[in-house]
Motif scaffolding. Structure first.
Motif, PDB file in Angstrom:
ATOM      1  N   MET A   1       0.856  -1.173   0.000  1.00  0.00           N
ATOM      2  CA  MET A   1       0.000   0.000   0.000  1.00  0.00           C
ATOM      3  C   MET A   1       0.901   1.236   0.000  1.00  0.00           C
ATOM      4  SD  MET A   1      -3.172  -1.251   0.312  1.00  0.00           S
ATOM      5  CE  MET A   1      -4.366  -0.378   1.245  1.00  0.00           C
ATOM      6  N   TRP A   2       0.548   2.198  -0.809  1.00  0.00           N
ATOM      7  CA  TRP A   2       1.317   3.436  -0.814  1.00  0.00           C
ATOM      8  C   TRP A   2       0.387   4.619  -0.600  1.00  0.00           C
ATOM      9  CZ3 TRP A   2       0.072   6.423  -5.150  1.00  0.00           C
ATOM     10  CH2 TRP A   2      -0.450   5.737  -6.245  1.00  0.00           C
ATOM     11  N   PRO A  26      -1.190  -1.405  -4.713  1.00  0.00           N
ATOM     12  CA  PRO A  26      -0.507  -1.500  -6.011  1.00  0.00           C
ATOM     13  C   PRO A  26      -0.989  -2.676  -6.858  1.00  0.00           C
ATOM     14  CG  PRO A  26       0.952  -2.196  -4.252  1.00  0.00           C
ATOM     15  CD  PRO A  26      -0.297  -1.684  -3.604  1.00  0.00           C
ATOM     16  N   ASP A  27      -1.586  -3.684  -6.235  1.00  0.00           N
ATOM     17  CA  ASP A  27      -2.037  -4.859  -6.987  1.00  0.00           C
ATOM     18  C   ASP A  27      -3.398  -4.657  -7.639  1.00  0.00           C
ATOM     19  OD1 ASP A  27       0.274  -6.250  -6.289  1.00  0.00           O
ATOM     20  OD2 ASP A  27      -0.638  -6.967  -4.423  1.00  0.00           O
TER      21      ASP A  27
END
Length: 92
Positions: A1-2, A26-27
């Motif tokens: 997670m960003w 991101p996935d």
């Protein structure tokens, strides 16, 4: 997670807006917003407030100055969840 910035939210117990941190996966690219631990998702009132209002109503009355429609929404959801819980415990 960003980190994906912040989003403004309002809660019943505060007169001011509160900025909550958002994250992006991101996935799958879904966005997740953090919130205080004392609040359920999609609700503006704290768990404690919901508990106190429902406890008061089950004792016979709505608290003075509280929006009855909001309390009815919580009470209906509470009874629906209680019915589902009881259905799971019934013998086949």
């Amino acid at each position: 997670m960003w980190g994906h910035g912040f989003v403004m939210r309002y809660f019943s117990e505060s007169d001011d807006e509160i900025y909550l941190k958002r994250y992006r996966c991101p996935d799958c690219s879904c966005v997740v917003t953090t919130r205080p631990e004392t609040y359920w998702q999609r609700l503006r009132s704290s768990i404690k407030t919901i508990y106190e209002v429902l406890k008061s109503k089950l004792g016979g009355f709505w608290p003075s100055g509280f929006p009855r429609q909001r309390g009815l929404h919580w009470l209906e959801r509470f009874t629906d969840l209680a019915k589902m819980e009881n259905q799971a415990n019934l013998p086949s």
